[in-house]
Design a protein around this motif. Structure first.
Motif, mmCIF file in Angstrom:
data_model
loop_
_atom_site.group_PDB
_atom_site.id
_atom_site.type_symbol
_atom_site.label_atom_id
_atom_site.label_comp_id
_atom_site.label_asym_id
_atom_site.label_seq_id
_atom_site.Cartn_x
_atom_site.Cartn_y
_atom_site.Cartn_z
ATOM 1 N N ALA A 36 0.822 -1.211 0.000
ATOM 2 C CA ALA A 36 0.000 0.000 0.000
ATOM 3 C C ALA A 36 0.852 1.254 0.000
ATOM 4 C CB ALA A 36 -0.916 0.004 1.223
ATOM 5 N N GLN A 37 0.422 2.224 -0.788
ATOM 6 C CA GLN A 37 1.045 3.548 -0.806
ATOM 7 C C GLN A 37 2.560 3.442 -1.009
ATOM 8 O OE1 GLN A 37 -0.412 6.154 2.334
ATOM 9 N NE2 GLN A 37 1.402 7.429 2.170
ATOM 10 N N HIS A 38 2.935 2.664 -2.027
ATOM 11 C CA HIS A 38 4.361 2.453 -2.288
ATOM 12 C C HIS A 38 4.706 2.879 -3.716
ATOM 13 C CE1 HIS A 38 8.343 0.836 -2.054
ATOM 14 N NE2 HIS A 38 8.134 0.055 -3.096
ATOM 15 N N ASP A 39 5.847 3.530 -3.860
ATOM 16 C CA ASP A 39 6.283 4.038 -5.166
ATOM 17 C C ASP A 39 6.937 2.917 -5.979
ATOM 18 O OD1 ASP A 39 6.938 5.650 -7.282
ATOM 19 O OD2 ASP A 39 8.563 6.698 -6.254
ATOM 20 N N LEU A 40 6.146 1.886 -6.256
ATOM 21 C CA LEU A 40 6.656 0.726 -6.984
ATOM 22 C C LEU A 40 7.063 1.072 -8.409
ATOM 23 C CD1 LEU A 40 7.119 -2.367 -7.084
ATOM 24 C CD2 LEU A 40 4.735 -2.585 -7.820
ATOM 25 N N LEU A 41 6.394 2.040 -9.006
ATOM 26 C CA LEU A 41 6.649 2.341 -10.414
ATOM 27 C C LEU A 41 8.038 2.921 -10.628
ATOM 28 C CD1 LEU A 41 3.151 3.744 -11.412
ATOM 29 C CD2 LEU A 41 3.986 1.399 -11.465
ATOM 30 N N ASP A 69 0.705 20.710 -12.067
ATOM 31 C CA ASP A 69 1.611 19.844 -11.307
ATOM 32 C C ASP A 69 2.185 18.796 -12.253
ATOM 33 O OD1 ASP A 69 2.926 18.159 -9.566
ATOM 34 O OD2 ASP A 69 1.358 18.184 -8.042
ATOM 35 N N ASP A 70 3.470 18.919 -12.581
ATOM 36 C CA ASP A 70 4.077 17.972 -13.513
ATOM 37 C C ASP A 70 4.853 16.874 -12.801
ATOM 38 O OD1 ASP A 70 6.207 19.422 -12.575
ATOM 39 O OD2 ASP A 70 6.887 20.158 -14.528
ATOM 40 N N ASP A 71 4.715 16.795 -11.477
ATOM 41 C CA ASP A 71 5.437 15.768 -10.724
ATOM 42 C C ASP A 71 4.564 15.234 -9.583
ATOM 43 O OD1 ASP A 71 7.531 14.113 -9.948
ATOM 44 O OD2 ASP A 71 8.426 15.630 -8.633
ATOM 45 N N PRO A 72 3.455 14.563 -9.926
ATOM 46 C CA PRO A 72 2.574 14.040 -8.874
ATOM 47 C C PRO A 72 3.217 12.858 -8.148
ATOM 48 C CG PRO A 72 1.889 13.214 -11.008
ATOM 49 C CD PRO A 72 2.975 14.207 -11.279
ATOM 50 N N ASP A 73 2.746 12.600 -6.939
ATOM 51 C CA ASP A 73 3.178 11.415 -6.200
ATOM 52 C C ASP A 73 2.387 10.218 -6.733
ATOM 53 O OD1 ASP A 73 4.787 13.016 -4.551
ATOM 54 O OD2 ASP A 73 3.099 13.417 -3.212
ATOM 55 N N MET A 74 3.095 9.231 -7.273
ATOM 56 C CA MET A 74 2.442 8.036 -7.801
ATOM 57 C C MET A 74 2.693 6.858 -6.866
ATOM 58 S SD MET A 74 3.021 8.135 -11.930
ATOM 59 C CE MET A 74 4.789 8.408 -11.810
ATOM 60 N N ASN A 75 1.627 6.218 -6.444
ATOM 61 C CA ASN A 75 1.761 5.090 -5.535
ATOM 62 C C ASN A 75 0.967 3.886 -6.029
ATOM 63 O OD1 ASN A 75 3.430 6.025 -3.258
ATOM 64 N ND2 ASN A 75 1.805 7.539 -2.984
ATOM 65 N N ALA A 76 1.505 2.704 -5.737
ATOM 66 C CA ALA A 76 0.846 1.445 -6.077
ATOM 67 C C ALA A 76 0.088 0.920 -4.859
ATOM 68 C CB ALA A 76 1.877 0.421 -6.536
ATOM 69 N N TRP A 77 -1.040 0.266 -5.138
ATOM 70 C CA TRP A 77 -1.878 -0.366 -4.116
ATOM 71 C C TRP A 77 -2.246 -1.755 -4.647
ATOM 72 C CZ3 TRP A 77 -3.054 2.919 0.113
ATOM 73 C CH2 TRP A 77 -2.737 4.271 -0.083
ATOM 74 N N PHE A 78 -1.605 -2.782 -4.129
ATOM 75 C CA PHE A 78 -1.722 -4.145 -4.666
ATOM 76 C C PHE A 78 -2.013 -5.086 -3.505
ATOM 77 C CE2 PHE A 78 1.009 -7.742 -6.715
ATOM 78 C CZ PHE A 78 -0.123 -8.399 -7.166
ATOM 79 N N PHE A 131 -5.294 -4.150 -8.134
ATOM 80 C CA PHE A 131 -4.136 -3.269 -8.299
ATOM 81 C C PHE A 131 -4.648 -1.899 -8.728
ATOM 82 C CE2 PHE A 131 0.603 -3.593 -8.949
ATOM 83 C CZ PHE A 131 0.825 -2.241 -9.103
ATOM 84 N N SER A 132 -4.303 -0.890 -7.926
ATOM 85 C CA SER A 132 -4.659 0.496 -8.233
ATOM 86 C C SER A 132 -3.396 1.340 -8.258
ATOM 87 C CB SER A 132 -5.606 1.070 -7.175
ATOM 88 O OG SER A 132 -6.677 0.200 -6.884
ATOM 89 N N VAL A 133 -3.486 2.457 -8.952
ATOM 90 C CA VAL A 133 -2.417 3.460 -8.944
ATOM 91 C C VAL A 133 -3.046 4.789 -8.558
ATOM 92 C CG1 VAL A 133 -0.670 4.683 -10.285
ATOM 93 C CG2 VAL A 133 -1.116 2.252 -10.746
ATOM 94 N N SER A 134 -2.460 5.455 -7.570
ATOM 95 C CA SER A 134 -2.964 6.766 -7.172
ATOM 96 C C SER A 134 -1.993 7.856 -7.605
ATOM 97 C CB SER A 134 -3.192 6.834 -5.655
ATOM 98 O OG SER A 134 -1.976 6.676 -4.945
ATOM 99 N N PHE A 135 -2.560 8.980 -7.972
ATOM 100 C CA PHE A 135 -1.784 10.169 -8.334
ATOM 101 C C PHE A 135 -2.195 11.280 -7.372
ATOM 102 C CE2 PHE A 135 -2.116 7.669 -12.176
ATOM 103 C CZ PHE A 135 -0.920 7.857 -12.853
#
Length: 216
Positions: free
Chosen positions: A71-76, A97-106, A204-208
């Motif tokens: 959860a909430q991990h910068d896997l990408l 915003d050209d640099d969002p925080d991207m996180n994986a939720w798996f 599997f979700s990706v949050s921005f």
């Protein structure tokens, strides 16, 4: 919710637990142990993606069916080949915003993100599996009973789907909206909007997470 807006993502046709394993199975990641981070027995453990998939996605050598969540991990950032399979929603660039925080939720079926709020705008994008999401506007804050501790001030004390209305009577009056997030869907969650998420299947979700920076 923007339904099907991600259908141009290669991830929608490519990603599965086995595909993720093939790309980054040897990567070590922090895994949350327990159904939700507010539980007393919640903890964290470092393990490889491959070990996580075996034990907590396929439940191998896990007779008690214990739940864990990547959860909430910068896997990408760890797996550029996965990053190449998705693209940033256009609105984020329009917002400045050209640099969002991207996180994986798996995780497996049954993972829960308790009712909480975040300070940034959020696009929650579903790649595979389904999730139930419930939203409460910031104006409902008094009725969702935030924790008083500084560690959990942004998290509700209420178990959303099994509330103790004797302890939290105003929760019954709180107005909410809800939806099922399916592959290809993208849900916009405004800053400080209370949200609760439960996975209905392997998911599997990706949050921005981003901030609007446009002048005026």
């Amino acid at each position: 919710m923007l339904k099907g807006i991600l259908e141009t993502w290669p991830a929608l046709s490519k990603w599965s637990p086995e595909y993720v394993r093939s790309i980054c199975g040897s990567r070590t990641v922090p895994v949350e142990l327990g159904k939700r981070y507010t539980d007393e027995d919640w903890g964290q453990e470092l393990m490889t993606i491959s070990a996580f998939i075996d034990k907590y996605i396929y439940m191998l050598d896990n007779p008690d069916k214990k739940i864990a969540y990547l959860a909430q991990h910068d896997l990408l950032s760890q797996a550029p080949l996965l990053r190449d399979d998705i693209s940033m929603p256009d609105y984020i660039a329009f917002a400045g915003d050209d640099d969002p925080d991207m996180n994986a939720w798996f995780g497996p079926e049954g993972t829960v993100s308790p009712l909480h709020q975040d300070p940034k705008d959020n696009f929650l994008c579903q790649v595979f599996g389904e999730k139930y999401v419930r939203l409460y506007e910031e104006s409902e804050s008094e009725k969702v009973y935030p924790h008083e501790s500084t560690m959990l001030f942004n998290t509700s004390q209420v178990d959303v789907e099994d509330p103790d209305l004797e302890r939290f009577p105003k929760f019954a009056e709180a107005v909410f909206s809800d939806c099922i997030l399916r592959p290809g869907d993208c849900l916009y969650i405004p800053p400080r909007c209370w949200h609760y998420v439960r996975s209905l299947s392997i998911s599997f979700s990706v949050s921005f997470w981003f901030s609007e920076k446009l002048a005026g």
